[in-house]
Scaffold this active site. Structure first.
Site: not given
Length: 205
Positions: A107, A157, A188
């Site tokens: 991320s 995601d 995610h």
């Protein structure tokens, strides 16, 4: 150099014949979050895990954002340069070959890794980008030739959506990087089912 290395981090020595891993956590994480992945991906590799220096509502990050999904690109450029300086100091202190790191980022950590490839490519040999977004609207001109990159994103995601994945890959390939796309059906997150493929990617390094 000591002042530069005051940044919170964990160093785990390993087989110097393997590419060293640079672990970069997601928002709200720290330098301990991704250490467990070493055993599954490259158990003998040297590891440097670094904490982000920016706080957002008390949560560590690697650079600021203006709002969800919108990055402060001026701050991003400064933080890339800060990380590059830290890596150079760590190389000297821990005896790591300059620019030999394989970044493994999740991320926000993946975003600082791809931004580094696009702004300071000499600091990394490659990267595994997990749940990664596009770091720069207009990427800087950089030569990432010879850099091996795996982009590991989920079809569901909501932040790193498929169009983001495609644009990120386009930017990296335009800079000369060799990009492998590894998709999974999740969101995610780090999908454990992808770890064997990531391990294989790293072994080929």
């Amino acid at each position: 150099m000591t002042a530069v290395l005051d940044r919170p981090h964990v160093w785990l020595p390993g087989d110097t014949g393997q590419p060293p891993l640079l672990l970069l956590h997601g928002t709200g994480g720290n330098e301990h979050d991704l250490l467990a992945l070493r055993e599954q991906l490259a158990p003998e590799a040297p590891v440097l895990s670094v904490r982000g220096t920016v706080l957002e509502n008390g949560m560590p990050r690697f650079f600021r954002r203006l709002r969800e999904g919108v990055f402060d690109e001026e701050d991003l450029r400064a933080r890339v340069d800060e990380l590059a300086e830290f890596l150079a100091a760590a190389e000297r202190h821990y005896g790591v070959a300059p620019g030999s790191w394989y970044a493994l980022g999740f991320s926000n950590g993946a975003n600082i890794a791809s931004a580094t490839l696009l702004r300071r490519p000499e600091r990394l040999a490659g990267a595994v980008l997990l749940a990664a977004m596009v770091p720069f609207r207009q990427p800087p001109e950089a030569d990432a030739s010879g850099k091996r990159v795996a982009v590991v994103n989920g079809h569901a995601d909501p932040m790193a959506a498929p169009d983001q994945t495609a644009r990120l890959i386009t930017h990296l390939r335009a800079a000369g990087a060799e990009v492998t796309r590894i998709d999974h059906p999740g969101g995610h997150t780090i999908d454990a089912r992808m770890l064997p493929r990531i391990a294989e990617f790293l072994q080929q390094s």
